[in-house]
Design an enzyme around this catalytic site. Structure first.
Site, mmCIF file in Angstrom:
data_model
loop_
_atom_site.group_PDB
_atom_site.id
_atom_site.type_symbol
_atom_site.label_atom_id
_atom_site.label_comp_id
_atom_site.label_asym_id
_atom_site.label_seq_id
_atom_site.Cartn_x
_atom_site.Cartn_y
_atom_site.Cartn_z
ATOM 1 N N CYS A 157 -24.189 -20.111 -5.666
ATOM 2 C CA CYS A 157 -23.986 -19.423 -4.397
ATOM 3 C C CYS A 157 -23.151 -20.260 -3.437
ATOM 4 O O CYS A 157 -23.366 -21.464 -3.315
ATOM 5 C CB CYS A 157 -25.370 -19.181 -3.799
ATOM 6 S SG CYS A 157 -25.318 -18.533 -2.160
ATOM 7 N N THR A 163 -22.615 -18.843 -0.206
ATOM 8 C CA THR A 163 -22.828 -18.102 1.048
ATOM 9 C C THR A 163 -22.894 -19.035 2.262
ATOM 10 O O THR A 163 -22.281 -18.770 3.300
ATOM 11 C CB THR A 163 -24.130 -17.273 0.966
ATOM 12 O OG1 THR A 163 -24.021 -16.388 -0.144
ATOM 13 C CG2 THR A 163 -24.381 -16.477 2.230
HETATM 14 P P1 IMP Z 1 -30.357 -19.632 -9.275
HETATM 15 O O1 IMP Z 1 -31.641 -19.309 -10.005
HETATM 16 O O2 IMP Z 1 -30.465 -20.814 -8.379
HETATM 17 O O3 IMP Z 1 -29.203 -19.740 -10.223
HETATM 18 O O4 IMP Z 1 -30.074 -18.407 -8.290
HETATM 19 C C1 IMP Z 1 -30.014 -17.078 -8.745
HETATM 20 C C2 IMP Z 1 -29.971 -16.163 -7.534
HETATM 21 O O5 IMP Z 1 -28.763 -16.368 -6.780
HETATM 22 C C3 IMP Z 1 -29.936 -14.682 -7.869
HETATM 23 O O6 IMP Z 1 -31.171 -14.163 -8.229
HETATM 24 C C4 IMP Z 1 -29.390 -14.080 -6.584
HETATM 25 O O7 IMP Z 1 -30.388 -13.903 -5.602
HETATM 26 C C5 IMP Z 1 -28.446 -15.162 -6.084
HETATM 27 N N1 IMP Z 1 -27.024 -14.859 -6.379
HETATM 28 C C6 IMP Z 1 -26.481 -14.310 -7.486
HETATM 29 N N2 IMP Z 1 -25.153 -14.266 -7.392
HETATM 30 C C7 IMP Z 1 -24.835 -14.791 -6.192
HETATM 31 C C8 IMP Z 1 -23.590 -15.013 -5.510
HETATM 32 O O8 IMP Z 1 -22.499 -14.785 -6.002
HETATM 33 N N3 IMP Z 1 -23.698 -15.553 -4.265
HETATM 34 C C9 IMP Z 1 -24.891 -15.857 -3.678
HETATM 35 N N4 IMP Z 1 -26.069 -15.696 -4.301
HETATM 36 C C10 IMP Z 1 -26.037 -15.157 -5.540
#
Ligand code: IMP
Length: 337
Positions: A178, A180
């Site tokens: 992410c 953001t």
């Molecule tokens: P991770 O488990 O830390 O890899 O985060 C996964 C989560 O990131 C997902 O379930 C979404 O809520 C969030 N997410 C997915 N794609 C994006 C993106 O492109 N930008 C920001 N958040 C994302």
């Protein structure tokens, strides 16, 4: 200004335990009262490099749940759901967006047996979410469980619950892929959002989402009040994720990308709007069952250190302390090899 905490800023204090074996520990969590209790509080993320039919099946096999992503046509998504039910998945959850086309998508998904819909947008505390939740409730009444998100604050959590969400994804800006926070300056540490949303007096279930890297982070999220965790990067690269493995410099890898990354946006909608994610590759990691088993064991072990027999007891007994950055460093494996 409010001071906030991240996963690495805290630890759970080990407490007396009368539990003789980890097998006595129950880590089940109720998603739909009377209908669906997950044996393991883990949900796979609705991303096009994480969840299609094979991940949904693997998640169900371990006692968790997979949410089929929405980054395709309604027909393609319906086909993936059908395939998941072919290969025997009983509970298939599927993501949708907001707007009338997604109401039609929801109806098509309902027709092929989906009873858990996930309204999946980046900024869930939004007027379009409110309209979508009202519309979904009017059409489906209580025939579907509605998951919605993402949100970062208690106000947002309560609003989504009041608008009709049964479970809410909590976490903005913390995901591994992410960008953001860099792109928009907005977000909140996921653990802080969990702590804040867990104080809600609404009945909606809390799904901690984004930035969980280890079973230790999962244990902290559950202690802070999450009913479930949603995982992306911890599942990425496994055989059950969509897409073929590729070879880079002789190394077998798989793509893992944010759904708001440039690559993903171009592929699913032919253009980019705000790019708030990155695309990457991770090492190929083989079948996901072993990883899920390892996570499950880590959660059970976590409960045993607090002396808790189930998640409810865990939440009420868990004691957090803040640690310094040198404490966080000390806690990492640090032998010189
Ligand atoms: P991770 O488990 O830390 O890899 O985060 C996964 C989560 O990131 C997902 O379930 C979404 O809520 C969030 N997410 C997915 N794609 C994006 C993106 O492109 N930008 C920001 N958040 C994302």
């Amino acid at each position: 200004m409010k001071k906030t905490v991240c996963f690495d800023d805290v630890l759970l204090v080990p407490q007396f335990s009368a539990i003789e074996s980890r097998s006595e520990i129950d880590i089940s969590s109720v998603l739909r009262p009377d209908t669906l209790t997950l044996g393991v509080p883990i949900i796979s993320s609705p991303m096009d490099t994480v969840t299609e039919q094979h991940m949904a099946r693997a998640m169900e096999d371990i006692g968790g749940l997979g949410v089929i992503h929405r980054y395709n046509s309604a027909e393609q998504q319906v086909m993936i759901v059908k395939k998941a039910r072919d290969i025997g998945t009983v509970h298939v959850a599927a993501a949708i967006g907001v707007g009338s086309a997604h109401l039609e998508r929801a109806a098509a998904l309902y027709d092929v047996g989906v009873r858990i819909l996930c309204v999946d947008i980046a900024h869930g505390h939004h007027i379009l979410m409110k309209k979508m939740l009202y519309d979904l409730r009017e059409i489906f009444r209580d025939a579907v469980h509605i998951m919605a998100g993402n949100v970062a604050t208690l106000t947002a959590f309560n609003d989504l619950a009041d608008w009709g969400a049964d479970s809410i994804r909590v976490g903005i800006g913390g995901g591994s892929i992410c960008s953001t926070r860099t792109q928009t300056g907005h977000g909140m540490p996921t653990l802080e959002s969990i702590i804040s949303c867990a104080s809600s007096d609404r009945n909606a279930k809390l799904i901690a989402d984004g930035g969980l890297r280890t079973s230790g982070d999962i244990v902290k999220a559950l202690a802070a009040g999450a009913d479930f965790v949603m995982l992306g990067s911890m599942l990425a690269g496994h055989a059950e994720t969509p897409g073929d493995a590729i070879f880079i410099n002789g190394q077998k890898r798989k793509v893992y990308r944010g759904m708001a990354s440039k690559d993903a946006q171009i592929e699913w909608r032919g253009r980019t709007s705000s790019v708030e994610g990155v695309s990457s590759t991770v090492s190929y990691r083989g079948g996901v069952a072993e990883k899920l088993h390892e996570i499950k064991t880590g959660i059970r072990s976590g409960l045993s250190y607090t002396g808790a027999r189930n998640l409810c007891e865990f939440r009420s007994k868990a004691l957090f302390i803040e640690q310094s950055s040198s404490g966080a460093t000390e806690g990492l494996t640090h032998i010189n090899l």
